[in-house]
Design an enzyme around this catalytic site. Structure first.
Site, PDB file in Angstrom:
ATOM      1  N   GLY A 127       0.798  -1.216   0.000  1.00 10.97           N
ATOM      2  CA  GLY A 127       0.000   0.000   0.000  1.00 10.97           C
ATOM      3  C   GLY A 127       0.830   1.266   0.000  1.00 10.97           C
ATOM      4  CE  LYS A 150       8.292   7.827  -3.075  1.00 14.23           C
ATOM      5  NZ  LYS A 150       8.912   7.154  -4.245  1.00 14.23           N
ATOM      6  CG  ASP A 162       9.837   7.866   8.607  1.00 11.58           C
ATOM      7  OD1 ASP A 162       9.516   7.757   7.401  1.00 11.58           O
ATOM      8  OD2 ASP A 162      10.999   8.141   8.974  1.00 11.58           O
ATOM      9  N   GLY A 163       6.710   7.125   6.941  1.00 11.05           N
ATOM     10  CA  GLY A 163       5.894   7.827   5.953  1.00 11.05           C
ATOM     11  C   GLY A 163       6.558   9.036   5.338  1.00 11.05           C
ATOM     12  NE  ARG A 213       4.244   9.465  -6.320  1.00 14.50           N
ATOM     13  CZ  ARG A 213       4.794   8.265  -6.167  1.00 14.50           C
ATOM     14  NH1 ARG A 213       5.990   8.028  -6.681  1.00 14.50           N
ATOM     15  NH2 ARG A 213       4.169   7.302  -5.510  1.00 14.50           N
ATOM     16  NE  ARG A 220       0.770   1.624  -7.045  1.00 12.96           N
ATOM     17  CZ  ARG A 220       1.844   2.333  -6.704  1.00 12.96           C
ATOM     18  NH1 ARG A 220       2.926   1.730  -6.258  1.00 12.96           N
ATOM     19  NH2 ARG A 220       1.866   3.637  -6.778  1.00 12.96           N
ATOM     20  CG  ASP A 291       5.280  -3.165  -4.791  1.00 12.90           C
ATOM     21  OD1 ASP A 291       5.870  -4.226  -5.010  1.00 12.90           O
ATOM     22  OD2 ASP A 291       5.826  -2.181  -4.248  1.00 12.90           O
ATOM     23  CG  ASN A 292       7.752  -0.382  -7.259  1.00 14.67           C
ATOM     24  OD1 ASN A 292       6.990   0.236  -6.519  1.00 14.67           O
ATOM     25  ND2 ASN A 292       8.930  -0.806  -6.852  1.00 14.67           N
TER      26      ASN A 292
END
Length: 544
Positions: A127, A150, A162-163, A213, A220, A291-292
């Site tokens: 995710g 991002k 940590d995001g 972005r 995906r 996932d990419n």
């Protein structure tokens, strides 16, 4: 430019992903209305079942500084970025948007749920662990663009992270997204780069940053895999229907009764075309996990990546890739492997539309996947023929001209980009080997190449040859870049930016937005020179 007057307050949020798909029941809100009070549960890492996304607010960014914006990217949102930034009130609103500090009232941000195969192994739920979609904007041309931040903080999918994102990796992604677009490679885009005073712990303590972005959608391959891995075919079907309705609508306009088969065929072709572009321009992705992999065939998630310096077909740009799974020459094969996983995932939909005949569906899926090598080689031959200046395409060019050249280059290992740029002007400049056998092999290839060029001419007298050569040079310089985002160039502007000097980032962005122009002598010396010895073999990690 007169039509580009839209400011942040004028953005038209349509949010079809959040509107039409299933939200995480533990995060409150609606597609266009978010709660007045931030829900503390929304960003706690956890397993999210039976949902396509979770509503989640970006964290507050301390002392945001707008380092750079991409004018062509802003135009996708109908924003005249020059006018916006010249107006103090509008500039403040724009920085609020791209830092996540002050969002429009008409949208409710979300993070997407997906899984993926990482280095060939199923990794279950992944995710958007540090990416938060502000919303989907529909522009004046009815194009849909999801704005995503991002590095904006923790989400339910952050796991043990940590995001955040650090300035180093954010600069690389920001510059490469725009560089790839201007090279003609299918890619997501980068609108802006924001720095802050946030300190982020990686191998060392670094400064945080946020990249805003854009993509028509961030769905995906792994977005489908997560549901089937949990036995949830219905939510996988809903996602497939949404993707087809919003991004492959021509299928619905056709007379086909096999929409899922038709859709998968298009995904296969788009993916093949994208990877052919990578190979032709000398781009190494570094982490081709499922996932990419964008469902639209766009280059997605710039983590460890590199444009080839020396031409080494076995080159591995990611120092975390210990098995060499994502080597440069392995990318085409990995693309096919990833597509087989997607085909297996959506196979229940294909079985159903073929009257629940599993045998027939297996044959159909094999037929669909067989389009991949055909499309890849066709696109690669076309791109390489353009790089070599050919005006026509011949079936045997790949075997007779391109493959022999790449075999010789694999032995000589010249600078990939500089070789083709030099070939467009003077073959002698492209001859980079001191080895007599290798020079001989290259000259032997050049004799065949020259004959192939001459075969396209109707006249071969000296004036005609001179005109043809001038035209060939122009064609080749229009597709063989003078400037690419090399690791050492990125490192140079990163080190400057870490001291608070951002001029290099913006200068390099401007250069990368015009990659085929010769530029001034000073620009050539600064941005297109040979790779220094200290930068040879420089690789990147996944830490960002």
């Amino acid at each position: 430019m007169s039509k580009l007057k839209r400011f942040v307050a004028d953005l038209r949020f349509t949010n079809s992903f959040a509107r039409d798909l299933v939200k995480d029941s533990r995060t409150p809100g609606e597609p266009f209305v978010r709660p007045k009070v931030r829900n503390p549960v929304s960003s706690i890492p956890r397993q999210v079942a039976a949902a396509h996304y979770s509503y989640v607010e970006p964290e507050s960014t301390p002392d945001p500084v707008l380092i750079s914006t991409s004018k062509p990217c802003a135009e996708l949102l109908d924003i005249d970025i020059d006018e916006t930034l010249s107006n103090p009130q509008e500039k403040e609103a724009f920085i609020g948007l791209v830092s996540g500090n002050k969002l429009p009232e008409e949208t409710n941000p979300w993070a997407q749920c997906y899984g993926g195969h990482q280095f060939g192994v199923w990794a279950s739920q992944l995710g958007d662990g540090r990416a938060i979609t502000i919303g989907e904007v529909t522009n004046s041309r009815d194009e849909k663009w999801e704005i995503q931040l991002k590095g904006a903080g923790m989400t339910p999918y952050s796991r043990f992270a940590d995001g955040y994102a650090v300035l180093r990796s954010s600069i690389r992604e920001y510059l490469c997204s725009e560089a790839m677009h201007h090279l003609g490679v299918p890619t997501t885009r980068a609108l802006s780069l924001v720095g802050s005073t946030r300190l982020v712990q990686r191998e060392k303590e670094e400064t945080g940053a946020i990249v805003a972005r854009l993509a028509p959608t961030w769905v995906r391959f792994g977005s489908f895999e997560i549901f089937v891995s949990r036995g949830d075919v219905e939510n996988m079907r809903k996602l497939a229907d949404w993707v087809i309705q919003n991004h492959y609508s021509s299928i619905l306009d056709s007379s086909t009764t096999e929409k899922y088969s038709a859709w998968l065929t298009e995904v296969v072709k788009k993916t093949a075309i994208m990877i052919a572009h990578w190979q032709a321009v000398g781009f190494c992705h570094g982490v081709m996990n499922t996932d990419n992999m964008s469902i639209l065939g766009l280059t997605l998630d710039y983590g460890p990546f590199q444009f080839l310096d020396r031409y080494d077909p076995e080159y591995i740009c990611n120092h975390s890739d210990h098995t060499g799974r994502y080597s440069f020459d392995g990318q085409a094969g990995v693309g096919f492997w990833n597509l087989t996983k997607l085909a297996s995932t959506v196979s229940p939909l294909v079985v159903e539309e073929l009257g629940n005949d599993k045998g027939k569906a297996e044959v159909r899926l094999r037929e669909i996947l067989s389009e991949y090598p055909v499309t890849f080689h066709r696109q690669y031959r076309t791109l390489m023929s353009q790089k070599l200046g050919f005006q026509t395409l011949l079936d045997d060019d790949l075997d007779e001209i391109v493959t022999p050249l790449m075999e010789v280059l694999g032995k000589i290992q010249p600078d990939y980009t500089r070789f083709f740029r030099s070939l467009s002007t003077d073959f002698r400049l492209a001859t980079a080997s001191d080895s007599a056998p290798q020079k001989s092999a290259l000259k032997e290839w050049y004799a065949k190449y020259r004959q192939r060029l001459i075969s396209e001419l109707t006249a071969t007298d000296e004036p005609a040859l001179a005109r043809a050569d001038k035209d060939r040079t122009a064609r080749m310089k229009a597709v063989n870049p003078k400037y690419i985002l090399r690791n050492h160039l990125a490192q140079r502007v990163i080190e400057e930016a870490e001291t608070g000097k951002f001029e290099g980032v913006n200068e390099l962005l401007r250069i990368l937005q015009n990659p085929f122009e010769d530029g001034t002598r000073e620009e050539q010396e600064k941005w297109a020179g040979p790779v220094p010895a200290w930068a040879a073999g420089m690789k990147c990690s996944c830490s960002s």
